[in-house]
Design a protein around this motif. Structure first.
Motif, mmCIF file in Angstrom:
data_model
loop_
_atom_site.group_PDB
_atom_site.id
_atom_site.type_symbol
_atom_site.label_atom_id
_atom_site.label_comp_id
_atom_site.label_asym_id
_atom_site.label_seq_id
_atom_site.Cartn_x
_atom_site.Cartn_y
_atom_site.Cartn_z
ATOM 1 N N ARG A 175 0.830 -1.197 0.000
ATOM 2 C CA ARG A 175 0.000 0.000 0.000
ATOM 3 C C ARG A 175 0.867 1.250 0.000
ATOM 4 O O ARG A 175 0.600 2.208 -0.726
ATOM 5 C CB ARG A 175 -0.905 -0.030 1.238
ATOM 6 C CG ARG A 175 -1.699 1.250 1.474
ATOM 7 C CD ARG A 175 -2.419 1.168 2.814
ATOM 8 N NE ARG A 175 -2.829 2.484 3.271
ATOM 9 C CZ ARG A 175 -2.875 2.842 4.531
ATOM 10 N NH1 ARG A 175 -2.499 2.002 5.466
ATOM 11 N NH2 ARG A 175 -3.276 4.045 4.881
ATOM 12 N N ALA A 176 1.921 1.241 0.814
ATOM 13 C CA ALA A 176 2.805 2.406 0.886
ATOM 14 C C ALA A 176 3.514 2.626 -0.442
ATOM 15 O O ALA A 176 3.590 3.757 -0.946
ATOM 16 C CB ALA A 176 3.816 2.225 2.011
ATOM 17 N N VAL A 177 4.034 1.554 -1.037
ATOM 18 C CA VAL A 177 4.776 1.676 -2.288
ATOM 19 C C VAL A 177 3.874 2.213 -3.398
ATOM 20 O O VAL A 177 4.238 3.148 -4.122
ATOM 21 C CB VAL A 177 5.376 0.320 -2.702
ATOM 22 C CG1 VAL A 177 6.151 0.471 -4.009
ATOM 23 C CG2 VAL A 177 6.274 -0.231 -1.617
ATOM 24 N N SER A 178 2.698 1.620 -3.550
ATOM 25 C CA SER A 178 1.784 2.032 -4.618
ATOM 26 C C SER A 178 1.356 3.484 -4.449
ATOM 27 O O SER A 178 1.257 4.236 -5.430
ATOM 28 C CB SER A 178 0.554 1.120 -4.643
ATOM 29 O OG SER A 178 0.912 -0.197 -4.984
ATOM 30 N N THR A 179 1.100 3.894 -3.210
ATOM 31 C CA THR A 179 0.686 5.279 -2.964
ATOM 32 C C THR A 179 1.820 6.248 -3.260
ATOM 33 O O THR A 179 1.597 7.324 -3.831
ATOM 34 C CB THR A 179 0.220 5.448 -1.507
ATOM 35 O OG1 THR A 179 -0.872 4.560 -1.257
ATOM 36 C CG2 THR A 179 -0.236 6.878 -1.245
ATOM 37 N N ILE A 180 3.038 5.884 -2.895
ATOM 38 C CA ILE A 180 4.189 6.732 -3.191
ATOM 39 C C ILE A 180 4.324 6.946 -4.690
ATOM 40 O O ILE A 180 4.513 8.062 -5.175
ATOM 41 C CB ILE A 180 5.481 6.111 -2.625
ATOM 42 C CG1 ILE A 180 5.498 6.267 -1.108
ATOM 43 C CG2 ILE A 180 6.721 6.768 -3.222
ATOM 44 C CD1 ILE A 180 6.609 5.507 -0.433
ATOM 45 N N VAL A 181 4.214 5.868 -5.451
ATOM 46 C CA VAL A 181 4.336 5.974 -6.904
ATOM 47 C C VAL A 181 3.237 6.865 -7.463
ATOM 48 O O VAL A 181 3.491 7.761 -8.278
ATOM 49 C CB VAL A 181 4.275 4.574 -7.551
ATOM 50 C CG1 VAL A 181 4.182 4.698 -9.075
ATOM 51 C CG2 VAL A 181 5.501 3.756 -7.171
ATOM 52 N N GLN A 182 2.010 6.657 -7.004
ATOM 53 C CA GLN A 182 0.883 7.421 -7.547
ATOM 54 C C GLN A 182 0.955 8.895 -7.170
ATOM 55 O O GLN A 182 0.770 9.783 -8.009
ATOM 56 C CB GLN A 182 -0.433 6.824 -7.056
ATOM 57 C CG GLN A 182 -1.663 7.496 -7.657
ATOM 58 C CD GLN A 182 -2.939 6.745 -7.333
ATOM 59 O OE1 GLN A 182 -3.003 5.996 -6.368
ATOM 60 N NE2 GLN A 182 -3.949 6.936 -8.139
ATOM 61 N N VAL A 183 1.231 9.169 -5.891
ATOM 62 C CA VAL A 183 1.234 10.557 -5.413
ATOM 63 C C VAL A 183 2.455 11.321 -5.899
ATOM 64 O O VAL A 183 2.350 12.463 -6.354
ATOM 65 C CB VAL A 183 1.162 10.594 -3.868
ATOM 66 C CG1 VAL A 183 1.361 12.011 -3.350
ATOM 67 C CG2 VAL A 183 -0.171 10.041 -3.389
ATOM 68 N N MET A 184 3.623 10.697 -5.825
ATOM 69 C CA MET A 184 4.858 11.413 -6.141
ATOM 70 C C MET A 184 5.194 11.425 -7.622
ATOM 71 O O MET A 184 5.854 12.348 -8.104
ATOM 72 C CB MET A 184 6.019 10.806 -5.357
ATOM 73 C CG MET A 184 5.905 10.991 -3.860
ATOM 74 S SD MET A 184 7.384 10.411 -2.995
ATOM 75 C CE MET A 184 7.035 10.949 -1.335
#
Length: 205
Positions: free
Chosen positions: A102-111
Motif C-alpha cells: 500500500r505504501a509503495v503504490s501510494t508513493i508511486v501514484q502521489v509522487m
C-alpha cells in the motif's frame, strides 16, 4: 529495464525493512533492549508482543501514508527525470521493495502521478517468501515483466538491496542515502550520492 527500490523514491526512509510477517523475530531481537520500558515491561506474553508490534507497524504505515498523501515528502533528486526517460524510451520500470505494498503504490501514484503509476510495476510486501538480500523479489519482477535479469539495472541505496540485485545477476547502481552512507558497496557496479535532477545529473538512461 530499471528496477528501483522504494528508498530511492522518497527522501525519507519510507518503511522499515521488516514486515508484519516478521513481527515475532522483531519482538525477539528488539524487545530485549527495552525490557524495562513500557509497553514491553507489562507485555510479557510472546503472542501479545507480536500483536503489539504488528499494531505499531500498522500505525507507522498509516502515519507515513498521511505524510505521503499530503505531499510533505519530496522525491530524491533525479528520480522523476530518470523514470520519465525510461518510460519515454519504452524501457520497463518497476519498484521492488520489501515495504508495505500500500505504501509503495501510494508513493508511486502521489509522487510520480497516475500516468507513471499506470505503467510502473510494483512488487512489494510479502509477494515473495524471502526478503532482501535474497534475490527473489528482483527475479520475480524480471519474470513478470519478461526481461532477462542480466539486462536489468537496479538502483539501490542499501547493502542488502545491492546484495539482492547482484545475486539476481543484475547490474546494480548505488545512490547512497543518509541511512547507508557507511555501508560497504564494494560489489556495486557504480556508486553515486544521488541520481541528480536535470542540469545536475550524475547519470541517465
Amino acid at each position: 529495464m530499471r528496477l528501483h527500490s522504494l528508498n530511492h523514491i522518497s527522501a525519507t526512509k519510507a518503511q522499515s525493512r521488516r514486515s508484519t510477517a516478521h513481527s515475532s523475530a522483531v519482538c525477539c531481537c528488539c524487545c530485549q533492549d527495552v525490557e524495562d520500558q513500557e509497553p514491553f515491561r507489562t507485555v510479557k506474553d510472546p503472542e501479545a508482543r507480536k500483536a503489539l508490534v504488528a499494531e505499531l507497524h500498522k500505525l507507522k504505515t498509516d502515519l507515513f501514508m498521511d505524510l505521503v498523501e499530503s505531499g510533505a515528502m519530496p522525491l530524491r533528486p533525479g528520480v522523476r527525470r530518470l523514470v520519465q526517460e525510461a518510460i519515454a524510451a519504452g524501457v520497463p520500470v518497476a519498484v521492488c521493495s520489501t515495504s508495505n505494498e500500500r505504501a509503495v503504490s501510494t508513493i508511486v501514484q502521489v509522487m510520480l502521478g497516475d500516468g507513471v503509476a499506470s505503467v510502473m510495476g510494483v512488487f512489494a510486501g510479502d509477494i515473495v517468501p524471502r526478503k532482501k538480500p535474497d534475490p527473489a523479489i528482483y527475479l520475480l519482477a524480471a519474470q513478470e515483466l519478461g526481461v532477462n535479469p542480466a539486462r536489468c539495472v537496479v538502483i539501490e541505496d542499501s547493502r542488502i538491496g545491492m546484495l539482492a540485485a547482484k545475486a539476481a545477476g543484475m547490474t546494480c547502481v548505488i545512490t547512497k542515502s543518509s541511512y547507508t552512507q557507511n555501508e560497504d558497496f564494494s560489489a556495486a557496479d557504480a556508486v553515486y550520492d544521488c541520481i541528480g535532477d536535470l542540469g545536475d545529473e550524475r547519470f541517465g538512461l
